[in-house]
Design a protein around this motif. Structure first.
Motif, PDB file in Angstrom:
ATOM      1  N   GLU A 150       1.275  -1.107   0.294  1.00 44.70           N
ATOM      2  CA  GLU A 150      -0.454   0.125   0.279  1.00 44.70           C
ATOM      3  C   GLU A 150       0.707   0.945   0.182  1.00 44.70           C
ATOM      4  OE1 GLU A 150      -2.885   0.698  -0.082  1.00 44.70           O
ATOM      5  OE2 GLU A 150      -3.885  -1.716  -0.530  1.00 44.70           O
ATOM      6  N   PHE A 151       0.636   2.314  -1.126  1.00 41.21           N
ATOM      7  CA  PHE A 151       1.623   3.425  -1.156  1.00 41.21           C
ATOM      8  C   PHE A 151       0.595   4.842  -1.057  1.00 41.21           C
ATOM      9  CE2 PHE A 151       4.773   6.188  -2.590  1.00 41.21           C
ATOM     10  CZ  PHE A 151       6.271   5.813  -1.616  1.00 41.21           C
ATOM     11  N   PRO A 152       0.355   5.570  -0.018  1.00 39.02           N
ATOM     12  CA  PRO A 152      -1.032   6.351  -0.275  1.00 39.02           C
ATOM     13  C   PRO A 152      -0.189   7.579  -1.201  1.00 39.02           C
ATOM     14  CG  PRO A 152       0.138   6.476   1.510  1.00 39.02           C
ATOM     15  CD  PRO A 152       0.988   5.402   1.121  1.00 39.02           C
ATOM     16  N   GLY A 153      -0.848   7.786  -2.409  1.00 42.73           N
ATOM     17  CA  GLY A 153      -0.905   9.085  -3.219  1.00 42.73           C
ATOM     18  C   GLY A 153      -0.534   8.159  -4.471  1.00 42.73           C
ATOM     19  N   THR A 154      -0.643   7.584  -4.895  1.00 44.71           N
ATOM     20  CA  THR A 154      -0.675   6.323  -6.310  1.00 44.71           C
ATOM     21  C   THR A 154      -1.962   6.441  -7.139  1.00 44.71           C
ATOM     22  OG1 THR A 154      -1.155   4.454  -5.652  1.00 44.71           O
ATOM     23  CG2 THR A 154       0.856   4.601  -5.063  1.00 44.71           C
ATOM     24  N   GLY A 155      -1.478   5.848  -7.862  1.00 46.00           N
ATOM     25  CA  GLY A 155      -2.096   6.323  -9.433  1.00 46.00           C
ATOM     26  C   GLY A 155      -3.388   4.985  -9.209  1.00 46.00           C
ATOM     27  N   GLU A 156      -2.861   4.735 -10.606  1.00 46.86           N
ATOM     28  CA  GLU A 156      -3.877   3.283 -10.281  1.00 46.86           C
ATOM     29  C   GLU A 156      -2.785   2.000  -8.560  1.00 46.86           C
ATOM     30  OE1 GLU A 156      -3.768   2.851 -15.357  1.00 46.86           O
ATOM     31  OE2 GLU A 156      -4.203   1.279 -13.912  1.00 46.86           O
ATOM     32  N   ARG A 157      -4.044   1.880  -8.908  1.00 46.16           N
ATOM     33  CA  ARG A 157      -3.906   0.133  -8.232  1.00 46.16           C
ATOM     34  C   ARG A 157      -4.189  -0.304  -8.185  1.00 46.16           C
ATOM     35  NH1 ARG A 157      -5.698   4.868  -4.402  1.00 46.16           N
ATOM     36  NH2 ARG A 157      -7.599   3.479  -4.235  1.00 46.16           N
ATOM     37  N   LEU A 158      -3.380  -2.329  -7.867  1.00 39.39           N
ATOM     38  CA  LEU A 158      -4.307  -2.933  -8.652  1.00 39.39           C
ATOM     39  C   LEU A 158      -4.404  -4.144  -7.134  1.00 39.39           C
ATOM     40  CD1 LEU A 158      -2.722  -3.883 -11.981  1.00 39.39           C
ATOM     41  CD2 LEU A 158      -5.003  -2.867 -11.525  1.00 39.39           C
ATOM     42  N   GLY A 159      -5.288  -4.136  -7.057  1.00 42.21           N
ATOM     43  CA  GLY A 159      -5.086  -5.611  -5.934  1.00 42.21           C
ATOM     44  C   GLY A 159      -5.684  -6.627  -6.368  1.00 42.21           C
ATOM     45  N   VAL A 160      -4.667  -7.684  -5.957  1.00 41.65           N
ATOM     46  CA  VAL A 160      -4.961  -9.339  -6.083  1.00 41.65           C
ATOM     47  C   VAL A 160      -6.089 -10.112  -5.457  1.00 41.65           C
ATOM     48  CG1 VAL A 160      -4.345 -11.415  -6.907  1.00 41.65           C
ATOM     49  CG2 VAL A 160      -3.318  -9.353  -7.343  1.00 41.65           C
ATOM     50  N   ARG A 161      -7.586 -10.284  -5.612  1.00 39.32           N
ATOM     51  CA  ARG A 161      -8.111 -10.371  -4.297  1.00 39.32           C
ATOM     52  C   ARG A 161      -7.909 -11.937  -4.281  1.00 39.32           C
ATOM     53  NH1 ARG A 161     -11.756  -6.885  -4.366  1.00 39.32           N
ATOM     54  NH2 ARG A 161     -10.951  -4.521  -3.830  1.00 39.32           N
ATOM     55  N   ASP A 162      -8.616 -12.995  -4.932  1.00 37.32           N
ATOM     56  CA  ASP A 162      -8.389 -14.042  -5.202  1.00 37.32           C
ATOM     57  C   ASP A 162      -7.961 -15.394  -5.991  1.00 37.32           C
ATOM     58  OD1 ASP A 162     -10.117 -16.038  -4.345  1.00 37.32           O
ATOM     59  OD2 ASP A 162     -10.909 -16.616  -5.756  1.00 37.32           O
ATOM     60  N   VAL A 163      -6.950 -16.105  -5.167  1.00 38.35           N
ATOM     61  CA  VAL A 163      -6.377 -16.573  -5.890  1.00 38.35           C
ATOM     62  C   VAL A 163      -6.243 -18.365  -5.513  1.00 38.35           C
ATOM     63  CG1 VAL A 163      -3.637 -17.229  -6.110  1.00 38.35           C
ATOM     64  CG2 VAL A 163      -4.302 -15.738  -5.772  1.00 38.35           C
ATOM     65  N   ARG A 164      -7.076 -19.030  -7.053  1.00 34.59           N
ATOM     66  CA  ARG A 164      -6.960 -20.435  -6.933  1.00 34.59           C
ATOM     67  C   ARG A 164      -6.030 -21.412  -7.669  1.00 34.59           C
ATOM     68  NH1 ARG A 164     -12.726 -20.323  -8.717  1.00 34.59           N
ATOM     69  NH2 ARG A 164     -11.419 -19.988 -11.132  1.00 34.59           N
TER      70      ARG A 164
END
Lengths: 542, 243
Positions: free
Chosen positions: B160-174
């Motif tokens: 997590e880095f405040p002030g970033t533009g785009e954020r991608l979160g990997v939610r579910d890994v199967r």
């Protein structure tokens, strides 16, 4: 006469001959060279007993029980050949080492000194065989490729008949030039029905280029008997080496740096006077205890201050790791240091073992107990490891700012030591940790295991493969951490001999607890067992 | 009589040009094309590629794999990529993502120096993948962001880095491929939530080792709730936005 007309002199079965010489075998003793479990070369007595290339070790020894089987070592191939071929420097003006065991000589350079090609070859063979004792096979043709193939049958192809000579030869002859590059093209051409070079040569050049690209076009030119490119001339073997004792011995970086600068200037001066450019330099440090540390650095636009910096880093890293100055446990060289059971596989690498690389990503810094001010380095030596003609060092025009990248990385190396910046490579091995070959920037990679061996990861480990190296943590009871223990003893990647071995922290590979049957409806397992085996459960794919 | 409009515009242009990171005024409007990514990853990014001059945060369990897959196409175009703070990545896996190994560098520097090393690397590298060793102060963050913007490079943080533009979160890994007591792991389906592009599902890694679109599965609607994907109501999400 064509400029490209070439005389090739080749020693058949060179790897076996070289290995026999290196191991001190007599020429009548059968010897074979093993690579990746297969015989790749065997000498004449072994052939007489029925040994062939492609056999495995057991089958070869069944046919010839007294056969000496030697693992393949490309260094030996090159070294033995370079030692023997020195006599050719007195016989001809220009020649090229095509590969170990094969030299090519431009026929044009023999024209003024010999009456005919036959007499020239006769004279060269006499001179070479008298001094080395090896059996050379000559071949003469209009191109180096054709001459190489002609040397297999000791043939002289008359000028202008090269295409006709090549036409009936099988398409697999292309692998004589570069077995690796043509490994895919040759079977493909065979499947298309182009089994002979002549059939391939009849195709239109534009069509070949469109279908097979640059490599296919090169192969097509070779098959038609057209010259490919002029090979680089052999640089006369002359050793550029400087050496200087330090009296009194010192471990101080400013003293070392000062001496290295003078020594570097001397080395580069002699190299420049010979009209050459040095691109790789060997730096060797000798400690008062007799241990040595040697590394090869590859530097673009080398000057003496760059050499001095590298020498200082090398010395600092070595002294910090306790390589010198610990006279009490002198083990006579870096190799035996790495053989301690609690060291990792990485530190067992010869010549790069001087610094124990911590495995947990954190540099513990110099241990003050290991460096003593009195001891230190008593001699430094520099040697030019690779010499090129100035044209050979030209950079590609299309590289994206390589100079700026190099500058940044050098700066980081200066701040954090040379081992902080690593470039990737692949070597043979059976798990991700073994196949990794991380080499410090500007140093020559030294693979421990052959990347082409069948046990390499591409075959063993089926894709998808993890993007992070798994780490195993040894049980601390097996290797109790006492105060003088090396900093990496408890976090080494793998400890052979340690019976209790758990696993932790795969960062992107699956954890057993997260496995789910594909399409299954079962509930998710609640807890994962951290000590289950690695997820390589499938059978090896080859 | 007000000032000549042409003159006013040129004054504005000059003023804009003086801003750090903006060399010409037209740059402000045209922007720079993003760095190319492989086709399956394009929908994840707002402009279809790695944003330049921005910090991109990729978080979640599979974040390093996603970051490597995202910079693979750029390294093949002779751009340089460096990785900081990841220990010793597995070279075979990196090569599987399609990364050109001759344009890839791994840095093993002390974790507490990550900000210093990053600020050096930003000067010359095109893509940086960084796992921050500690959270920077707001001032440091602003300086880093300004440097990234000026150099027009891409900084990917795996935290997590405040002030970033785009954020991608990997939610579910199967992971898939294992039946009951047989088979081996063959592919992994991940759900990625982009802050600007919504939720996507992709194979990372696919059986080839690269990132790919998931194959359409007949009867997938029924199996999805059973294994508990993050979207219990709808069908299997195949690269479509749910914003």
């Amino acid at each position: 006469m064509s400029v490209h007309r070439t005389v090739v002199l080749a020693v058949p079965d060179w790897p076996a001959v070289a290995a026999g010489i290196a191991h001190g075998l007599s020429t009548a003793a059968p010897a074979a060279v093993l690579r990746a479990g297969r015989i790749i070369s065997c000498n004449a007595p072994a052939r007489a007993s029925g040994v062939e290339t492609g056999l495995n070790k057991r089958a070869a020894q069944l046919r010839c029980p007294e056969l000496t089987v030697i693992p393949w070592d490309p260094e030996v191939d090159h070294r033995v050949f370079a030692a023997g071929i020195g006599v050719l420097e007195d016989l001809v003006a220009r020649f090229t080492l095509l590969s170990p065991g094969v030299v090519s000589i431009p026929a044009l350079s023999l024209r003024r000194t010999h009456a005919s090609e036959e007499s020239a070859v006769e004279e060269l063979l006499t001179g070479l065989t008298d001094s080395t004792g090896w059996e050379f096979f000559p071949g003469i043709a209009d191109t180096a490729f054709a001459a190489l193939l002609a040397s297999r049958t000791a043939t002289r192809v008359p000028p202008g008949r090269t295409a006709a000579f090549l036409a009936p030869l099988p398409i697999s002859s292309l692998t004589a030039v570069d077995a690796h590059a043509y490994a895919e093209l040759v079977p493909l051409l065979g499947r298309l029905g182009l089994t002979a070079l002549g059939r391939f040569a009849q195709l239109a050049e534009a069509d070949v280029h469109a279908r097979f690209g640059t490599l296919g076009r090169r192969a097509h030119r070779l098959a038609r008997g057209l010259p490919d490119r002029i090979p680089a001339d052999h640089v006369r073997a002359r050793e550029f080496r400087v050496h200087s004792p330090l009296d009194p011995p010192s471990g101080r970086s400013d003293v070392l740096s000062f001496h290295a600068r003078t020594l570097g200037a001397e080395l580069l001066g002699t190299v420049r006077a010979a009209g050459l450019v040095c691109t790789q330099v060997d730096i060797e440090l000798t400690a008062t205890t007799g241990e040595t540390c040697r590394r090869t650095w590859r530097l673009e636009d080398m000057d003496e201050s760059m050499i001095a910096d590298r020498l200082r880093w090398q010395a600092e890293g070595w002294l910090a790791a306790g390589g010198a100055g610990t006279g009490a446990d002198s083990r006579g060289g870096p190799r035996t240091r790495g053989a301690r059971p609690d060291r990792t596989a990485r530190t067992a690498r010869p010549d790069r073992t001087a610094r124990a690389v911590p495995e947990n990503g954190e540099d513990p810094g110099p241990d003050p107990t290991l460096v003593s001010g009195e001891d230190g380095i008593c001699a430094i030596g520099l040697a030019a490891a690779e010499l090129l003609s100035p044209l050979g060092t030209q950079q590609s025009l299309f590289d994206q700012h390589p100079g700026r990248i190099a500058h940044t990385l050098e700066r980081l190396q200066g701040l954090f030591g040379p081992d902080a910046v690593l470039v990737p490579g692949l070597q043979g091995g059976r798990d991700p940790a073994e196949t990794n070959l991380w080499t410090p920037w500007q140093q020559r990679p030294r693979p421990e295991r052959d990347p082409e061996a069948p046990g390499r990861a591409r075959c063993r480990l089926p894709a998808p493969r993890s993007s992070s190296t798994p780490r195993w943590i040894c049980s601390t009871s097996a290797a109790p951490r006492s105060s003088p223990a090396p900093p990496d003893s408890t976090t080494s990647r793998r400890c052979s001999g340690s019976p209790a071995r758990g696993r932790c922290a795969w960062s992107t590979t699956p954890r057993p607890g997260r496995w789910r049957p594909a399409g299954g409806t079962g509930a998710r397992p609640s807890t994962g067992c951290a000590s289950r085996s690695s997820p390589r459960t499938g059978p090896p794919t080859c | 009589m007000s000032a000549d409009p042409v003159h006013a515009i040129s004054a504005l242009t000059e003023q804009l040009t003086r801003l750090p990171g903006i060399r010409t005024a037209s740059e402000l409007f045209a922007g720079h094309p993003p760095y190319a990514v492989d086709a399956p990853l394009r929908p994840l990014f707002q402009r279809g590629g790695l944003p330049r001059g921005e910090i991109l945060a990729i978080t979640g369990e599979h974040s390093f794999s996603l970051a490597l897959a995202a910079c693979a196409a750029a390294t093949r175009e002779q751009l340089w990529c460096a990785v900081l703070g990841m220990g010793e990545p597995a070279v075979a896996g990196i090569a599987d993502f399609g990364i050109d190994l001759s344009h890839f560098v791994n840095l093993r520097t002390p974790l507490q120096d990550w900000l210093r090393v990053t600020s050096i690397l930003v000067e010359s590298f095109d893509i940086l993948i960084v796992r921050p060793g500690f959270a920077p102060t707001p001032g440091d963050r602003q300086r880093l962001l300004a440097k990234v913007r000026e150099r027009r490079m891409t900084l990917i943080t795996l935290d997590e880095f405040p002030g970033t533009g785009e954020r991608l979160g990997v939610r579910d890994v199967r992971w898939e491929g294992t039946a009951r007591g047989a088979g081996r792991l063959e592919q992994c389906t991940v759900t990625v939530h982009g802050s600007r592009t919504g939720t996507h599902t992709l194979l990372l890694p696919a059986p080839s080792g690269r990132a790919e679109h998931p194959a359409p599965m007949p009867g997938a609607e029924h199996s999805v709730p059973a294994v508990g994907v993050a979207h219990p109501g709808g069908p299997v999400p195949r690269i479509h936005s749910v914003d």
